[in-house]
Design an enzyme around this catalytic site. Structure first.
Site, PDB file in Angstrom:
ATOM      1  N   GLU A 109     -10.497  -3.893  13.883  1.00  0.00           N
ATOM      2  CA  GLU A 109     -10.674  -4.792  15.097  1.00  0.00           C
ATOM      3  C   GLU A 109     -12.014  -5.338  15.148  1.00  0.00           C
ATOM      4  O   GLU A 109     -12.995  -4.637  14.684  1.00  0.00           O
ATOM      5  CB  GLU A 109     -10.187  -4.006  16.275  1.00  0.00           C
ATOM      6  CG  GLU A 109     -10.280  -4.805  17.602  1.00  0.00           C
ATOM      7  CD  GLU A 109      -9.760  -4.008  18.729  1.00  0.00           C
ATOM      8  OE1 GLU A 109      -9.846  -4.598  20.051  1.00  0.00           O
ATOM      9  OE2 GLU A 109      -9.246  -3.058  18.511  1.00  0.00           O
TER      10      GLU A 109
ATOM     11  N   GLY B 281     -21.708  -4.747   8.525  1.00  0.00           N
ATOM     12  CA  GLY B 281     -22.572  -4.634   7.469  1.00  0.00           C
ATOM     13  C   GLY B 281     -21.945  -3.877   6.294  1.00  0.00           C
ATOM     14  O   GLY B 281     -20.675  -3.506   6.300  1.00  0.00           O
TER      15      GLY B 281
ATOM     16  N   GLU C  64     -16.208  -9.261   6.429  1.00  0.00           N
ATOM     17  CA  GLU C  64     -15.695  -8.591   7.678  1.00  0.00           C
ATOM     18  C   GLU C  64     -15.496  -9.076   8.922  1.00  0.00           C
ATOM     19  O   GLU C  64     -14.516  -8.649   9.748  1.00  0.00           O
ATOM     20  CB  GLU C  64     -16.604  -7.362   8.082  1.00  0.00           C
ATOM     21  CG  GLU C  64     -16.742  -6.381   6.645  1.00  0.00           C
ATOM     22  CD  GLU C  64     -18.052  -5.110   6.747  1.00  0.00           C
ATOM     23  OE1 GLU C  64     -18.583  -5.387   7.660  1.00  0.00           O
ATOM     24  OE2 GLU C  64     -17.826  -4.600   5.956  1.00  0.00           O
TER      25      GLU C  64
ATOM     26  N   GLU D 295     -21.466  -9.536   3.592  1.00  0.00           N
ATOM     27  CA  GLU D 295     -20.491  -8.486   4.254  1.00  0.00           C
ATOM     28  C   GLU D 295     -19.999  -8.990   5.521  1.00  0.00           C
ATOM     29  O   GLU D 295     -19.080  -8.827   5.860  1.00  0.00           O
ATOM     30  CB  GLU D 295     -21.671  -7.485   4.432  1.00  0.00           C
ATOM     31  CG  GLU D 295     -21.810  -6.378   3.292  1.00  0.00           C
ATOM     32  CD  GLU D 295     -20.522  -5.727   2.921  1.00  0.00           C
ATOM     33  OE1 GLU D 295     -19.541  -5.383   3.938  1.00  0.00           O
ATOM     34  OE2 GLU D 295     -20.557  -5.026   1.727  1.00  0.00           O
TER      35      GLU D 295
ATOM     36  N   ASP E 211     -24.021  11.223   5.897  1.00  0.00           N
ATOM     37  CA  ASP E 211     -22.919  10.764   6.126  1.00  0.00           C
ATOM     38  C   ASP E 211     -21.760  11.472   4.954  1.00  0.00           C
ATOM     39  O   ASP E 211     -22.324  11.492   4.046  1.00  0.00           O
ATOM     40  CB  ASP E 211     -22.665   9.296   6.202  1.00  0.00           C
ATOM     41  CG  ASP E 211     -21.769   9.033   7.271  1.00  0.00           C
ATOM     42  OD1 ASP E 211     -20.974   9.558   7.763  1.00  0.00           O
ATOM     43  OD2 ASP E 211     -21.541   7.534   7.425  1.00  0.00           O
TER      44      ASP E 211
END
Length: 153
Positions: free
Chosen positions: A119, A47, A67, A63, A86
């Site tokens: 990954e 996301g 990704e 997104e 964060d």
């Protein structure tokens, strides 16, 4: 326009509120798709930030494609997450407000498509590795108990 870069030019590393979308996509065996993030080298649900002019759905579809290489369809809102903090390796601080959705696969081939993704891998719910932050941990906890009623944290 990259909204985060634009706003950071004005406020530097100060704590700001940012709006994010994330989503849960399962494979045919029910495993959860997770992304190992380049910024913290930890796993999370794919996301990202909502850009100016985008809807939640448009941002999440964009997104996910960037990704993961997958086109997805948003099917349900699982929860809204707002009381978190964060920080990022570059010193930026934020109060991320995230909207977490259940997704359905539409098309595409799974492939790490940008510099944010180290990954991609599907995990059984009980084998999920350490997640990137408390917000993503709460996404997982709520996903396990989701029965169609939106959860707000």
């Amino acid at each position: 326009m990259n909204y985060i870069n634009w706003i950071r030019e004005k406020v530097g590393h100060e704590k700001i509120m940012l709006n994010f979308v994330s989503g849960c996509l399962r494979d045919k065996q029910g495993k959860l798709l997770l992304q190992k993030r380049a910024d913290k080298n930890l796993w999370g649900f794919p996301g990202g930030a909502i850009e100016l002019g985008e809807s939640f759905e448009e941002a999440l579809i964009r997104e996910y494609l960037e990704e993961t290489g997958l086109y997805v369809k948003v099917t349900s809102l699982i929860g809204i997450y707002s009381k978190y903090e964060d920080s990022y390796p570059n010193g930026d601080k934020a109060q991320p407000i995230s909207f977490f959705f259940e997704l359905e696969y539409v098309s595409g081939e799974l492939a790490a498509g940008d510099e944010e993704t180290v990954e991609l891998r599907y995990f059984k719910e009980d084998e999920v590795p350490q997640l990137v932050n408390k917000q993503h941990e709460d996404f997982l906890a709520d996903l396990k108990q989701f029965h169609g009623q939106v959860l707000i944290r």
